[in-house]
Design a protein around this motif. Structure first.
Motif, PDB file in Angstrom:
ATOM      1  N   ILE A   4     -23.760  12.775  40.796  1.00  8.77           N
ATOM      2  CA  ILE A   4     -24.572  12.157  39.741  1.00  8.77           C
ATOM      3  C   ILE A   4     -24.684  13.189  38.635  1.00  8.77           C
ATOM      4  CG2 ILE A   4     -26.739  11.031  39.155  1.00  8.77           C
ATOM      5  CD1 ILE A   4     -25.313   9.599  41.361  1.00  8.77           C
ATOM      6  N   ARG A   5     -24.222  12.849  37.449  1.00  7.91           N
ATOM      7  CA  ARG A   5     -24.164  13.819  36.366  1.00  7.91           C
ATOM      8  C   ARG A   5     -25.071  13.418  35.202  1.00  7.91           C
ATOM      9  NH1 ARG A   5     -17.518  14.472  35.918  1.00  7.91           N
ATOM     10  NH2 ARG A   5     -17.166  15.388  38.003  1.00  7.91           N
ATOM     11  N   GLU A   6     -26.047  14.287  34.924  1.00  8.64           N
ATOM     12  CA  GLU A   6     -26.893  14.175  33.723  1.00  8.64           C
ATOM     13  C   GLU A   6     -27.419  12.745  33.530  1.00  8.64           C
ATOM     14  OE1 GLU A   6     -24.748  15.766  30.418  1.00  8.64           O
ATOM     15  OE2 GLU A   6     -24.183  17.597  31.482  1.00  8.64           O
ATOM     16  N   MET A   7     -27.999  12.211  34.580  1.00 12.17           N
ATOM     17  CA  MET A   7     -28.439  10.812  34.556  1.00 12.17           C
ATOM     18  C   MET A   7     -29.812  10.662  33.902  1.00 12.17           C
ATOM     19  SD  MET A   7     -28.911   8.154  37.729  1.00 12.17           S
ATOM     20  CE  MET A   7     -30.122   9.112  38.623  1.00 12.17           C
ATOM     21  N   TYR A   8     -29.910   9.656  33.057  1.00 16.66           N
ATOM     22  CA  TYR A   8     -31.186   9.241  32.473  1.00 16.66           C
ATOM     23  C   TYR A   8     -31.412   7.774  32.845  1.00 16.66           C
ATOM     24  CZ  TYR A   8     -31.549  13.392  29.484  1.00 16.66           C
ATOM     25  OH  TYR A   8     -31.672  14.679  29.014  1.00 16.66           O
ATOM     26  N   LYS A   9     -32.648   7.451  33.209  1.00 10.72           N
ATOM     27  CA  LYS A   9     -33.010   6.064  33.481  1.00 10.72           C
ATOM     28  C   LYS A   9     -34.471   5.841  33.100  1.00 10.72           C
ATOM     29  CE  LYS A   9     -32.856   1.823  34.881  1.00 10.72           C
ATOM     30  NZ  LYS A   9     -32.085   0.813  34.112  1.00 10.72           N
ATOM     31  N   THR A  10     -34.696   4.886  32.178  1.00 16.33           N
ATOM     32  CA  THR A  10     -36.036   4.511  31.755  1.00 16.33           C
ATOM     33  C   THR A  10     -36.246   3.034  32.029  1.00 16.33           C
ATOM     34  OG1 THR A  10     -36.079   6.185  30.004  1.00 16.33           O
ATOM     35  CG2 THR A  10     -37.629   4.359  29.803  1.00 16.33           C
ATOM     36  N   TYR A  11     -37.361   2.692  32.643  1.00 21.58           N
ATOM     37  CA  TYR A  11     -37.728   1.301  32.872  1.00 21.58           C
ATOM     38  C   TYR A  11     -38.687   0.834  31.760  1.00 21.58           C
ATOM     39  CZ  TYR A  11     -35.771   1.482  37.598  1.00 21.58           C
ATOM     40  OH  TYR A  11     -34.928   1.597  38.668  1.00 21.58           O
ATOM     41  N   ASN A  12     -38.491  -0.400  31.320  1.00 21.48           N
ATOM     42  CA  ASN A  12     -39.348  -1.030  30.309  1.00 21.48           C
ATOM     43  C   ASN A  12     -39.506  -0.187  29.053  1.00 21.48           C
ATOM     44  OD1 ASN A  12     -39.904  -3.067  32.296  1.00 21.48           O
ATOM     45  ND2 ASN A  12     -41.466  -1.713  33.165  1.00 21.48           N
ATOM     46  N   PRO A  13     -38.388   0.259  28.464  1.00 23.97           N
ATOM     47  CA  PRO A  13     -38.493   1.131  27.283  1.00 23.97           C
ATOM     48  C   PRO A  13     -39.201   0.431  26.121  1.00 23.97           C
ATOM     49  CG  PRO A  13     -36.242   0.308  27.541  1.00 23.97           C
ATOM     50  CD  PRO A  13     -36.978  -0.069  28.789  1.00 23.97           C
ATOM     51  N   THR A  46     -35.260   4.545  45.960  1.00 28.68           N
ATOM     52  CA  THR A  46     -34.453   3.320  45.990  1.00 28.68           C
ATOM     53  C   THR A  46     -33.695   3.131  44.688  1.00 28.68           C
ATOM     54  OG1 THR A  46     -35.910   2.247  47.605  1.00 28.68           O
ATOM     55  CG2 THR A  46     -34.533   0.814  46.250  1.00 28.68           C
ATOM     56  N   SER A  47     -34.290   3.540  43.564  1.00 26.48           N
ATOM     57  CA  SER A  47     -33.572   3.463  42.284  1.00 26.48           C
ATOM     58  C   SER A  47     -32.290   4.287  42.335  1.00 26.48           C
ATOM     59  CB  SER A  47     -34.462   3.959  41.144  1.00 26.48           C
ATOM     60  OG  SER A  47     -35.506   3.051  40.875  1.00 26.48           O
ATOM     61  N   ILE A  56     -28.281  -1.497  39.706  1.00 21.11           N
ATOM     62  CA  ILE A  56     -28.899  -1.326  38.397  1.00 21.11           C
ATOM     63  C   ILE A  56     -28.099  -0.286  37.627  1.00 21.11           C
ATOM     64  CG2 ILE A  56     -31.216  -1.961  39.177  1.00 21.11           C
ATOM     65  CD1 ILE A  56     -31.940   0.980  39.194  1.00 21.11           C
ATOM     66  N   ALA A  57     -28.189  -0.350  36.304  1.00 20.67           N
ATOM     67  CA  ALA A  57     -27.404   0.555  35.457  1.00 20.67           C
ATOM     68  C   ALA A  57     -28.249   1.745  35.025  1.00 20.67           C
ATOM     69  CB  ALA A  57     -26.897  -0.184  34.223  1.00 20.67           C
ATOM     70  N   MET A  58     -27.611   2.892  34.883  1.00 23.50           N
ATOM     71  CA  MET A  58     -28.279   4.043  34.286  1.00 23.50           C
ATOM     72  C   MET A  58     -28.205   3.924  32.774  1.00 23.50           C
ATOM     73  SD  MET A  58     -25.417   7.064  34.813  1.00 23.50           S
ATOM     74  CE  MET A  58     -25.555   7.080  36.586  1.00 23.50           C
ATOM     75  N   ASP A  59     -29.089   4.604  32.067  1.00 23.90           N
ATOM     76  CA  ASP A  59     -29.067   4.581  30.606  1.00 23.90           C
ATOM     77  C   ASP A  59     -27.951   5.463  30.063  1.00 23.90           C
ATOM     78  OD1 ASP A  59     -31.289   2.943  30.701  1.00 23.90           O
ATOM     79  OD2 ASP A  59     -32.697   4.609  30.548  1.00 23.90           O
ATOM     80  N   SER A  60     -27.792   6.634  30.653  1.00 23.23           N
ATOM     81  CA  SER A  60     -26.705   7.535  30.287  1.00 23.23           C
ATOM     82  C   SER A  60     -26.437   8.449  31.460  1.00 23.23           C
ATOM     83  CB  SER A  60     -27.060   8.356  29.038  1.00 23.23           C
ATOM     84  OG  SER A  60     -28.173   9.190  29.290  1.00 23.23           O
ATOM     85  N   GLY A  61     -25.302   9.136  31.402  1.00 24.40           N
ATOM     86  CA  GLY A  61     -24.880   9.961  32.515  1.00 24.40           C
ATOM     87  C   GLY A  61     -23.680   9.340  33.205  1.00 24.40           C
ATOM     88  N   ASP A  62     -23.396   9.797  34.410  1.00 18.29           N
ATOM     89  CA  ASP A  62     -22.203   9.309  35.098  1.00 18.29           C
ATOM     90  C   ASP A  62     -22.396   9.381  36.603  1.00 18.29           C
ATOM     91  OD1 ASP A  62     -19.709   8.202  35.280  1.00 18.29           O
ATOM     92  OD2 ASP A  62     -18.661   9.830  34.263  1.00 18.29           O
ATOM     93  N   VAL A  63     -21.679   8.489  37.306  1.00 22.73           N
ATOM     94  CA  VAL A  63     -21.562   8.522  38.760  1.00 22.73           C
ATOM     95  C   VAL A  63     -20.084   8.711  39.071  1.00 22.73           C
ATOM     96  CG1 VAL A  63     -21.979   7.324  40.940  1.00 22.73           C
ATOM     97  CG2 VAL A  63     -23.474   6.903  38.981  1.00 22.73           C
ATOM     98  N   CYS A  64     -19.760   9.763  39.800  1.00 21.61           N
ATOM     99  CA  CYS A  64     -18.363  10.078  40.085  1.00 21.61           C
ATOM    100  C   CYS A  64     -18.130  10.176  41.586  1.00 21.61           C
ATOM    101  CB  CYS A  64     -17.962  11.399  39.428  1.00 21.61           C
ATOM    102  SG  CYS A  64     -18.043  11.381  37.625  1.00 21.61           S
TER     103      CYS A  64
END
Length: 254
Positions: A4-13, A46-47, A56-64
């Motif tokens: 998981i690289r540099e992941m950002y995730k915000t709910y209800n922005p 769980t997220s 669910i999708a991340m806002d930015s970052g990567d899954v490798c």
């Protein structure tokens, strides 16, 4: 290897309930690791699993995986090589189909479906052997509908179905939480054996701190989207349930 690289995730922005859960989150899971994940409600456990599986999708970052990005893959594409067992025994199986039909569906995961019969009767003996290995007497119940089995039996079959085909990762989302204590012990013993015998890379979210200590070779504790404890190898083996509980209580009052 999972990254998981540099992941950002915000709910209800942009709303009053906005929650910035993950910010610059990084995690690497080596091949063959069995990672137990604990943390308070809302910590991101769980997220994290849902993002890995593509639910669910991340806002930015990567899954490798093995250095290649899977971020743009749909969840059904990821599930060709990811097995998942859910908290609810009713999920992950089809209640109106027989155990044989459920196993056949799992056995054909990732393969093309045509107009031929979904059940390959040449595989029945193999299914019986796999069921017999669970030690629950299910090998002679292939024609019984899944919905008629107990919660523990369904969870055991769901675990077997998730690991029936070659996997890169096994995802366990509080898969014993809905079971009675005795059945939960049985499912955890099966989990440990299947992960070990099949050489799987596994990630298990659990609220049972003893299971987190006793199973796996790495333990993560999350709090507000951050890793606040990471023990592996001998450090993990030296960790006691009491020490983990003390650490858990510390973060719970922060």
């Amino acid at each position: 290897m999972l990254e998981i690289r540099e992941m950002y995730k915000t709910y209800n922005p942009g709303t009053v309930t906005e929650l910035k859960l993950f910010q610059y989150f990084n995690l690497t899971v080596e091949d063959g690791q069995f990672v137990s994940i604990v943390g308070s409600n809302g910590s991101g456990k769980t997220s994290l699993l849902n993002i890995i599986c593509g639910s669910i999708a991340m806002d930015s970052g990567d899954v490798c995986v093995d250095g290649k990005s899977i971020r743009r893959q749909k969840n059904y594409q990821r599930h060709e090589t990811i097995g998942r067992v859910y908290q609810n025994p009713a999920l992950g199986t089809s209640p109106n189909l027989t155990m044989l039909e459920n196993l056949s569906l799992a056995d054909n995961k990732g393969k093309r479906f045509g107009l031929s019969r979904g059940v390959n009767h040449k595989r029945i003996d193999f299914y019986r052997q796999e069921l017999a290995s669970l030690g629950l007497g299910l090998e002679d119940k292939l024609d019984i509908r899944m919905g008629s089995l107990s919660g523990g039996q369904r969870q055991a079959v769901a675990l077997l179905m998730a690991t029936l085909t070659p996997l890169k990762f096994l995802i366990l989302d509080e898969h014993t939480a809905a079971l009675d204590p005795k059945t939960a012990e049985t499912i955890m013993a099966l989990t440990g054996r299947l992960v070990r015998e099949k050489g799987l890379t596994a990630m298990m979210v659990t609220h049972n701190l003893r299971y987190a200590v006793e199973y796996g070779d790495r333990l993560l504790m999350l709090h507000q989207g951050k890793i606040v404890l990471d023990r592996a190898g001998q450090e993990k083996e030296a960790l006691s349930t009491e020490e983990l509980l003390q650490r858990f209580n510390q973060i719970s009052v922060l």
